[in-house]
Write a protein that holds these residues in place. Structure first.
Motif, PDB file in Angstrom:
ATOM      1  N   LEU A  64       0.850  -0.869  -0.007  1.00 50.97           N
ATOM      2  CA  LEU A  64      -0.510  -0.101   0.287  1.00 50.97           C
ATOM      3  C   LEU A  64       1.048   1.447  -0.033  1.00 50.97           C
ATOM      4  N   VAL A  65       0.774   1.699  -1.120  1.00 52.76           N
ATOM      5  CA  VAL A  65       1.312   3.186  -0.837  1.00 52.76           C
ATOM      6  C   VAL A  65       0.672   4.034  -1.118  1.00 52.76           C
ATOM      7  N   PRO A  66       0.342   5.419  -0.470  1.00 51.78           N
ATOM      8  CA  PRO A  66       0.240   6.622   0.575  1.00 51.78           C
ATOM      9  C   PRO A  66      -0.573   6.677  -0.961  1.00 51.78           C
ATOM     10  N   HIS A  67      -1.977   7.606  -0.375  1.00 52.32           N
ATOM     11  CA  HIS A  67      -3.023   7.720  -1.743  1.00 52.32           C
ATOM     12  C   HIS A  67      -3.388   7.131  -2.336  1.00 52.32           C
ATOM     13  N   LEU A  68      -3.842   6.038  -2.230  1.00 51.85           N
ATOM     14  CA  LEU A  68      -3.910   5.120  -3.432  1.00 51.85           C
ATOM     15  C   LEU A  68      -5.020   4.617  -3.113  1.00 51.85           C
ATOM     16  N   HIS A  69      -5.450   4.484  -4.371  1.00 55.01           N
ATOM     17  CA  HIS A  69      -7.228   4.578  -5.521  1.00 55.01           C
ATOM     18  C   HIS A  69      -7.037   3.364  -3.867  1.00 55.01           C
ATOM     19  N   LEU A  70      -8.749   2.529  -3.235  1.00 49.20           N
ATOM     20  CA  LEU A  70      -9.610   2.008  -2.680  1.00 49.20           C
ATOM     21  C   LEU A  70      -9.838   1.023  -3.846  1.00 49.20           C
ATOM     22  N   LEU A  71     -10.085   1.263  -5.553  1.00 46.88           N
ATOM     23  CA  LEU A  71     -10.462   0.388  -5.973  1.00 46.88           C
ATOM     24  C   LEU A  71     -10.157  -0.394  -6.711  1.00 46.88           C
ATOM     25  N   ASP A  72      -8.159   0.004  -6.971  1.00 44.26           N
ATOM     26  CA  ASP A  72      -7.737  -0.496  -7.411  1.00 44.26           C
ATOM     27  C   ASP A  72      -6.727  -1.759  -5.956  1.00 44.26           C
TER      28      ASP A  72
END
Length: 322
Positions: free
Chosen positions: A8-16
């Motif tokens: 998990l990278v900061p500001h990831l997209h939830l649906l990704d």
């Protein structure tokens, strides 16, 4: 058990994240032996949609059968996002060097690029980021406008929802198209799209009808397509006569039950051949006694596809518009 680790990278997209996670979680519910793990460089990870996620800040030790997936993050340009630390990039490289598979969704391809895993490989990302990815990693061959690209043990996909397609494909490669179809149906996904191929999976592209009896017959074929299936058994399972089942099946799908089973066998054989299996071993794995029938059916499928392409070209040429 195969561990699927999401980096998990900061500001990831939830649906990704949620799309592929749901695929592997559903696969685990079907007994396919996956466990999910969420790792990050920090314990609390903000998302692009405003909710924070909790992850393990300690990167786990992995086996060669395990899978790392890097979801994408919100970024108008790849360079706007801070680089992952050296230890994390070393972890990605080491897993791949040890025989493991790494995958990405959307901007997550940039993490693989920073780790040097795109050099000399075909890859893709979201269409808004493709040009920049090609500039940042000139040794990579960026494939544009496709859903996902599998280059050995490096798998990349386009934006957002294509992560579901990528995950279903990975399930299909590891467990077969029937397993992927069961997961897709559980998720109410219309089709498992196949990378740069335009057609949907044979397991799902004939499912848009509303005949319950035919769906029940397809369910039985889907789970036993490698075995010999008698029409009498299919008819008994649906409560129809053989003649009525064949008529309804053909009307609903455009195929006879036998032809539908053959399509599933061919598709699974193509997966196996694409992973390095010989035609002979692939034929045996999908239920053919020898490779001759598989070769004939593949040739017929190729001829049918060529005929469709020729008709399309002819029709297009004849359509001059208003």
């Amino acid at each position: 058990m195969t561990r699927v680790v999401f980096l998990l990278v900061p500001h990831l997209h939830l649906l990704d994240l949620a799309g592929p996670a749901q695929v592997f979680s559903t696969a685990a519910d079907h007994g396919l032996g996956h466990t999910l793990h969420y790792a990050a460089e920090q314990e609390d990870v903000p998302t692009a949609q405003g909710i924070a996620l909790r992850a393990d800040p300690d990167l786990p030790a992995l086996a060669a059968d395990d899978l790392i997936i890097v979801p994408g993050w919100r970024s108008y340009t790849l360079r706007e996002h801070g680089a992952l630390g050296g230890a994390t990039l070393d972890w990605l490289r080491a897993h791949h060097a040890a025989g493991g598979t790494v995958a990405s969704v959307c901007a997550g391809a940039d993490a693989l690029g920073r780790a040097g895993l795109l050099d000399g490989r075909r890859c893709t990302t979201h269409h808004d980021l493709q040009d920049e990815l090609a500039r940042r990693y000139p040794r990579a061959a960026v494939v544009r406008d496709v859903l996902y690209v599998m280059d050995g043990r490096v798998v990349t996909s386009a934006g957002i929802a294509s992560g579901i397609d990528l995950a279903l494909q990975l399930v299909a490669v590891r467990h077969g198209p029937a397993a992927a179809a069961r997961v897709a149906r559980q998720m109410v996904v219309y089709a498992r799209r196949n990378g740069d191929e335009q057609q949907a999976s044979a397991m799902l592209r004939h499912r848009s009808h509303v005949s319950d009896a035919v769906h029940r017959a397809q369910d039985l074929i889907d789970t036993r397509f490698c075995a010999r299936l008698a029409l009498t058994d299919l008819a008994a399972a649906t409560g129809l006569s053989e003649r009525t089942l064949t008529r309804r099946f053909t009307a609903a799908t455009g195929l006879t039950p036998l032809r539908y089973q053959q399509e599933l066998r061919i598709e699974r054989a193509e997966h196996l051949i694409g992973q390095g299996a010989t035609v002979e071993s692939a034929a045996r794995s999908v239920g053919f006694q020898d490779a001759r029938m598989l070769r004939r059916l593949r040739a017929r499928a190729s001829a049918d596809a060529a005929a469709v392409a020729r008709r399309h070209v002819r029709d297009t040429a004849g359509d001059t518009g208003p």
